[in-house]
Design a protein around this motif. Sequence first.
Motif, short mmCIF file in Angstrom:
data_model
loop_
_atom_site.label_atom_id
_atom_site.label_comp_id
_atom_site.label_asym_id
_atom_site.label_seq_id
_atom_site.Cartn_x
_atom_site.Cartn_y
_atom_site.Cartn_z
N GLU A 140 0.82 -1.21 0.00
CA GLU A 140 0.00 0.00 0.00
C GLU A 140 0.86 1.27 0.00
N SER A 141 1.92 1.27 0.80
CA SER A 141 2.77 2.47 0.86
C SER A 141 3.48 2.71 -0.48
N ARG A 142 3.88 1.64 -1.18
CA ARG A 142 4.51 1.81 -2.49
C ARG A 142 3.51 2.34 -3.52
N LYS A 143 2.27 1.85 -3.47
CA LYS A 143 1.24 2.36 -4.39
C LYS A 143 0.97 3.84 -4.13
N LYS A 144 0.88 4.21 -2.85
CA LYS A 144 0.63 5.61 -2.49
C LYS A 144 1.77 6.50 -2.97
N LEU A 145 3.00 6.07 -2.78
CA LEU A 145 4.16 6.84 -3.22
C LEU A 145 4.17 6.99 -4.74
N ALA A 146 3.82 5.92 -5.47
CA ALA A 146 3.79 5.99 -6.93
C ALA A 146 2.73 6.98 -7.41
N GLU A 147 1.57 7.00 -6.76
CA GLU A 147 0.53 7.95 -7.12
C GLU A 147 0.95 9.38 -6.85
N GLU A 148 1.62 9.61 -5.72
CA GLU A 148 2.10 10.95 -5.39
C GLU A 148 3.12 11.43 -6.42
N GLN A 149 4.02 10.55 -6.83
CA GLN A 149 5.01 10.93 -7.84
C GLN A 149 4.35 11.22 -9.18
N LYS A 150 3.32 10.45 -9.51
CA LYS A 150 2.60 10.67 -10.75
C LYS A 150 1.91 12.03 -10.74
N LEU A 151 1.33 12.40 -9.61
CA LEU A 151 0.66 13.70 -9.50
C LEU A 151 1.65 14.85 -9.52
N MET A 152 2.85 14.65 -8.97
CA MET A 152 3.86 15.70 -8.94
C MET A 152 4.35 16.05 -10.35
N ARG A 153 4.29 15.09 -11.28
CA ARG A 153 4.73 15.36 -12.65
C ARG A 153 3.85 16.41 -13.31
N LYS A 154 2.61 16.51 -12.89
CA LYS A 154 1.70 17.51 -13.46
C LYS A 154 2.11 18.92 -13.09
N PHE A 155 2.72 19.09 -11.92
CA PHE A 155 3.13 20.41 -11.46
C PHE A 155 4.49 20.83 -12.02
N ALA A 156 5.24 19.90 -12.54
CA ALA A 156 6.54 20.21 -13.13
C ALA A 156 6.51 19.77 -14.59
N PRO A 157 5.98 20.62 -15.47
CA PRO A 157 5.84 20.21 -16.88
C PRO A 157 7.20 20.00 -17.55
N ALA A 158 7.22 19.15 -18.54
CA ALA A 158 8.43 18.88 -19.30
C ALA A 158 8.78 20.11 -20.14
N PRO A 159 10.06 20.37 -20.37
CA PRO A 159 10.44 21.51 -21.21
C PRO A 159 9.96 21.32 -22.64
N GLU A 160 9.78 22.41 -23.34
CA GLU A 160 9.26 22.36 -24.71
C GLU A 160 10.27 21.76 -25.68
N SER A 161 11.55 21.96 -25.42
CA SER A 161 12.57 21.42 -26.32
C SER A 161 13.81 21.04 -25.51
N ARG A 162 14.76 20.43 -26.19
CA ARG A 162 16.01 20.06 -25.53
C ARG A 162 16.79 21.31 -25.15
N PRO A 163 17.62 21.23 -24.10
CA PRO A 163 18.40 22.40 -23.74
C PRO A 163 19.48 22.69 -24.79
N SER A 164 19.74 23.96 -24.99
CA SER A 164 20.80 24.35 -25.93
C SER A 164 22.15 24.11 -25.26
N LYS A 165 23.19 24.31 -26.02
CA LYS A 165 24.54 24.11 -25.49
C LYS A 165 24.78 25.05 -24.31
N ARG A 166 24.32 26.28 -24.45
CA ARG A 166 24.47 27.27 -23.38
C ARG A 166 23.68 26.83 -22.13
N ASP A 167 22.42 26.37 -22.34
CA ASP A 167 21.61 25.91 -21.22
C ASP A 167 22.26 24.71 -20.52
N ARG A 168 22.81 23.79 -21.31
CA ARG A 168 23.45 22.62 -20.75
C ARG A 168 24.63 23.01 -19.88
#
Length: 126
Positions: free
Chosen positions: A88-116
């Motif tokens: 149960e605790s592993r399922k709860k942790l997996a759900e929390e991590q899944k929900l956290m991905r919604k608050f941290a959206p993926a970047p629109e593109s790969r980082p440039s050389k300067r960003d890297r």
Amino acid sequence: MSSVRIDIWLWAARFFKTRPLAKRACELGRIQFNGQPAKPAREVHVGDMLQVTTEGGEFQVEVLSLSEVCGPAAVAKTLYRETDASRESRKKLAEEQKLMRKFAPAPESRPSKRDRRKIIQFRGRG
């Protein structure tokens, strides 16, 4: 066979991909044997309770049978039984991590050389 080394059993039960990884986890204190940190040479018997911390989560398992060889996954699952609280605790942790991905959206593109370079500098590796 009445007992097996804990690092061999963890490898046979497929908690770790290789035996050296299981041994290292024991040395780092990620394996608890009946509430005590376990050394790699610790003997495991049927009925012992283990707390295993891996990248996949934290497992609390009871040893049901012993093995010294890494066989098929179906056989490895018969070596232990995970407690309901652990599952149960592993399922709860997996759900929390899944929900956290919604608050941290993926970047629109790969980082440039300067960003890297900025990322590497921020992490302290450069």
